[in-house]
Motif scaffolding. Structure first.
Motif, PDB file in Angstrom:
ATOM      1  N   ILE A   8      -1.665  12.268 -15.874  1.00 38.65           N
ATOM      2  CA  ILE A   8      -2.013  11.067 -15.110  1.00 38.65           C
ATOM      3  C   ILE A   8      -3.523  11.084 -14.901  1.00 38.65           C
ATOM      4  N   SER A   9      -4.182  10.018 -15.255  1.00 46.04           N
ATOM      5  CA  SER A   9      -5.637   9.952 -15.205  1.00 46.04           C
ATOM      6  C   SER A   9      -6.163  10.231 -13.802  1.00 46.04           C
ATOM      7  N   THR A  10      -7.305  10.896 -13.738  1.00 51.18           N
ATOM      8  CA  THR A  10      -7.955  11.156 -12.450  1.00 51.18           C
ATOM      9  C   THR A  10      -8.533   9.881 -11.843  1.00 51.18           C
ATOM     10  N   ARG A  11      -8.551   8.790 -12.599  1.00 48.66           N
ATOM     11  CA  ARG A  11      -9.065   7.522 -12.063  1.00 48.66           C
ATOM     12  C   ARG A  11      -8.315   7.115 -10.798  1.00 48.66           C
ATOM     13  N   TYR A  12      -7.020   7.438 -10.734  1.00 47.53           N
ATOM     14  CA  TYR A  12      -6.199   7.007  -9.598  1.00 47.53           C
ATOM     15  C   TYR A  12      -6.599   7.714  -8.296  1.00 47.53           C
ATOM     16  N   PRO A  13      -6.593   9.047  -8.229  1.00 48.85           N
ATOM     17  CA  PRO A  13      -7.040   9.669  -6.974  1.00 48.85           C
ATOM     18  C   PRO A  13      -8.516   9.431  -6.680  1.00 48.85           C
ATOM     19  N   LEU A  14      -9.350   9.325  -7.719  1.00 51.11           N
ATOM     20  CA  LEU A  14     -10.775   9.071  -7.482  1.00 51.11           C
ATOM     21  C   LEU A  14     -10.994   7.698  -6.854  1.00 51.11           C
ATOM     22  N   MET A  15     -10.270   6.690  -7.344  1.00 52.49           N
ATOM     23  CA  MET A  15     -10.391   5.357  -6.760  1.00 52.49           C
ATOM     24  C   MET A  15      -9.870   5.341  -5.325  1.00 52.49           C
ATOM     25  N   GLU A  16      -8.786   6.062  -5.066  1.00 51.70           N
ATOM     26  CA  GLU A  16      -8.223   6.104  -3.710  1.00 51.70           C
ATOM     27  C   GLU A  16      -9.193   6.781  -2.745  1.00 51.70           C
ATOM     28  N   LEU A  17      -9.792   7.887  -3.157  1.00 53.11           N
ATOM     29  CA  LEU A  17     -10.744   8.583  -2.297  1.00 53.11           C
ATOM     30  C   LEU A  17     -12.023   7.764  -2.095  1.00 53.11           C
ATOM     31  N   THR A  18     -12.483   7.101  -3.168  1.00 57.86           N
ATOM     32  CA  THR A  18     -13.665   6.245  -3.050  1.00 57.86           C
ATOM     33  C   THR A  18     -13.414   5.111  -2.076  1.00 57.86           C
ATOM     34  N   SER A  19     -12.246   4.489  -2.192  1.00 55.63           N
ATOM     35  CA  SER A  19     -11.889   3.400  -1.287  1.00 55.63           C
ATOM     36  C   SER A  19     -11.817   3.886   0.154  1.00 55.63           C
ATOM     37  N   ALA A  20     -11.235   5.067   0.375  1.00 57.67           N
ATOM     38  CA  ALA A  20     -11.156   5.614   1.731  1.00 57.67           C
ATOM     39  C   ALA A  20     -12.547   5.828   2.311  1.00 57.67           C
ATOM     40  N   ALA A  21     -13.459   6.365   1.496  1.00 60.26           N
ATOM     41  CA  ALA A  21     -14.826   6.595   1.968  1.00 60.26           C
ATOM     42  C   ALA A  21     -15.522   5.279   2.315  1.00 60.26           C
ATOM     43  N   ILE A  22     -15.328   4.261   1.478  1.00 61.99           N
ATOM     44  CA  ILE A  22     -15.943   2.959   1.740  1.00 61.99           C
ATOM     45  C   ILE A  22     -15.403   2.350   3.031  1.00 61.99           C
TER      46      ILE A  22
END
Length: 249
Positions: free
Chosen positions: A72-86
């Motif tokens: 499963i691509s790391t794009r999914y957790p990276l986008m979730e963590l980025t969104s949380a930070a924003i």
């Protein structure tokens, strides 16, 4: 804003990031956005609740589908963590729940647009249209009138056209994509007049960094400029000293 509110913002950001990751995958492939159930992109097996917990599901599954074992691509957790930070930054910077909520919706849609641009080289018009009413509502709260935002959108679009055709006139090729020009209209909805001074400088620096990383990774000379524009927009809107939404709602 207290710790509890920031934690809630982070949790909401994780959920929004999960939505953004699914949306950024489905839109370029013309897949149903809301009606279809989430499924593994490798085996097509429908995903249950245990597969869809932001970040945690990916970590517990060790980045693999528990049905077929595909990565499963790391794009999914990276986008979730980025969104949380924003979301945490927005909750910390904004003084009222309504402007914060509007900006969080804008952030979710623009995060989607940035990832789509990185992966396909296109900033989808449908995302510009989706962002526009929330961006307008946000500025309306700031100014108590829609006109500054609407004037800013028109000015941003004209600046984009000038850059597009001016660069083409000088070099014979387009320096901005059509989606970038439309995005500058969205930027005009959100930015205060004094923030326009910093916006092109920050966007230019972000673009240089993006281009260097893009070329170093062997992806060619041309790179998507949308993520740099989107990142610069949020830096300008939320940077200390900006005109923020001091609206008690």
């Amino acid at each position: 804003m207290g710790v509890t509110e920031l934690v809630i913002a982070a949790l909401l950001g994780l959920v929004a990031g999960s939505f953004a990751s699914a949306l950024s995958y489905r839109l370029p492939r013309s897949l149903p956005v809301a009606a279809a159930r989430s499924a593994c992109t490798a085996c097509g097996h429908p995903l249950g609740v245990r597969d869809l917990v932001p970040v945690l599901s990916w970590v517990l599954a060790r980045g693999r589908c528990r049905h077929c074992g595909a990565g499963i691509s790391t794009r999914y957790p990276l986008m979730e963590l980025t969104s949380a930070a924003i979301f945490v930054v927005i909750a910390w910077a904004e003084q009222g729940w309504l402007p914060a909520a509007l900006l969080m919706v804008v952030a979710t849609l623009l995060l989607t647009a940035a990832v789509v641009d990185l992966e396909t080289g296109i900033l989808p018009d449908v995302l510009h249209l989706a962002v526009a009413p929330f961006a307008l509502a946000y500025r309306w709260l700031l100014d108590d009138t829609p006109w500054p935002a609407l004037i800013g959108a028109g000015a941003g679009y004209l600046v984009g056209l000038a850059l597009l055709y001016g660069f083409k006139l000088v070099t014979g090729r387009e320096g901005l994509g059509r989606g970038d020009v439309k995005f500058l209209a969205i930027a005009g909805l959100l930015l205060q007049p004094e923030q326009w001074a910093a916006f092109p400088l920050i966007a230019g620096i972000a673009g240089i960094v993006t281009g260097l990383v893009w070329r170093a990774s062997g992806r060619g000379q041309e790179f998507p400029f949308g993520p740099a524009l989107i990142g610069a927009l949020f830096v300008c809107v939320l940077m200390p000293g900006s005109t923020l939404a001091y609206v008690d709602l």
